[in-house]
Every structure is written in C-alpha cells, then in structure tokens.
Design an enzyme around this catalytic site. Structure first.
Site, short mmCIF file in Angstrom:
data_model
loop_
_atom_site.label_atom_id
_atom_site.label_comp_id
_atom_site.label_asym_id
_atom_site.label_seq_id
_atom_site.Cartn_x
_atom_site.Cartn_y
_atom_site.Cartn_z
N CYS A 50 0.84 -1.20 0.00
CA CYS A 50 0.00 0.00 0.00
C CYS A 50 0.88 1.25 0.00
O CYS A 50 1.56 1.54 0.99
CB CYS A 50 -0.92 -0.02 1.22
SG CYS A 50 -1.79 1.52 1.54
N CYS A 53 0.01 3.72 2.77
CA CYS A 53 0.47 3.26 4.08
C CYS A 53 1.96 3.56 4.25
O CYS A 53 2.40 4.04 5.32
CB CYS A 53 0.25 1.76 4.23
SG CYS A 53 -1.46 1.20 4.03
#
Length: 205
Positions: A50, A53
């Site tokens: 991600c 993230c």
C-alpha cells in the site's frame, strides 16, 4: 570471495518506537487491548504493498515518539487478511482508536493529505483520564466474528449476565471476599425483590 549484504529493512519496521509493535494474531490483538488499561491504543491496519500506508508510516512513527504513553499496534493486512475481514477493515491505511472502558472511540481511514483526522483524534482521546471499569477492547460483535472465523485460532465465550442481587449475595458469602458481610435481612430483601427489579451484571469474559 563471498559478499553478503544485509537484508533490507521492511519499511514498516523503520523508525519504530518502544510503544509500537506488530500484532501477531487475533488473540494477541484482543489481549493487548484488554491489557492496555486506561492507555489510548491506536491500531494501524496497513499492507506492505500500500503506497499510502508507506508514505504515512514516518509520520505515524513521529506521533508515537511524541506520545510515549499511547500504544501503537500494527496489523499487517497481508498476514492477517482473514482477521481484517472479520473486523470489517476493507480500506487502507485504516486506524481504530481504543480507550479503557470506553472501548473503540474512533475509526477512520486517512492519508498524508488528510492527516488532520489522525491529529484531531489523538488530541481528543490522548489526554490522561481514568476509566470507570476495566478496558473494554474489541466490540462483542467483533469478538464473536473472530471466534466464528474458522481460519483463526480464536475463542470467545459470551459473558453470562447475572442479577445484581445474586452477585452481591455471592460476593458477601465468599470467604475472604472483598465485600463486608451483609445482614441476613438485607440479603433476603435483595433476593426477594423479583427479577424485574434486579439489574444485571456481567460475570466477565
């Protein structure tokens, strides 16, 4: 001549503070929340692949450094996909805040562009305060969903509710119990009031 190179550190391990750690299982998550007492706990759901993230992680590590009394728990979505599904986590990065007897106090997704959400939640729920009662942890529906998930080794027994009068009488009769013995007349009065007048107490998890 053999050349060996150190294994590259995974990005979610960089900048880790003493109050940050990665969750190992559903049981670990549930126990960590229950054992946190009055501490604010931030659960950070992330995935190695991600981009949002990864970009946000350095700031989360900074927040952890500035707030040593707050516990930060990391949940790797790729490792614990089944658990995340049971907890209804379907978007990343995702955060849940838990505080003592209040249980979950905030739940949201944010990125670098919307980091103000995180700052505001930390400012609102971070100040020291005392909870009346033990830490609540995960919601009962979440605990039941985890227990029902056959992919997880997680057990949960629903608390048994008992009448308040019965609980008081039992505590009073227990040898060395924390309650002072009640007069016989008072105990009998409580037990004869009828179920409609008795509040219910949870016997615990």
């Amino acid at each position: 001549m053999n050349l060996s190179f150190p294994k590259a550190m995974r990005w979610w391990h960089k900048g880790l503070q003493p109050n940050m750690r990665e969750i190992e299982s559903a049981q670990d998550l549930a126990d960590s929340l229950l054992n946190a007492g009055d501490k604010l706990v931030v659960v950070d759901f992330f995935s190695p692949g991600c981009g949002g993230c990864r970009a946000l992680h350095p700031k989360i590590a900074q927040f952890a450094e500035r707030n040593p009394d707050v516990m930060f728990l990391q949940v790797n979505y790729e490792t614990h996909k089944s658990m995340c599904y049971s907890l209804h986590v379907h978007v990343l990065p995702f955060f849940r805040f838990y505080r003592g007897a209040e249980g979950r106090v905030s739940s949201f997704s944010c990125t670098n562009a919307t980091i103000k959400k995180f700052k505001d939640a930390l400012a609102k729920h971070g100040p020291e305060r005392c909870s009346l009662g033990p830490a609540r942890g995960l919601e009962e529906s979440e605990l039941m969903a985890l227990a029902a998930n056959k992919d997880l080794q997680f057990t949960y027994e629903k608390p048994v509710l008992v009448p308040l009068a019965e609980a008081i009488a039992k505590e009073a009769a227990a040898p060395g119990g924390p309650w002072f013995p009640l007069p016989v007349s008072a105990t009998q009065l409580l037990l004869t009031q009828g179920p409609e007048n008795n509040s219910l107490l949870s016997s615990g998890r």
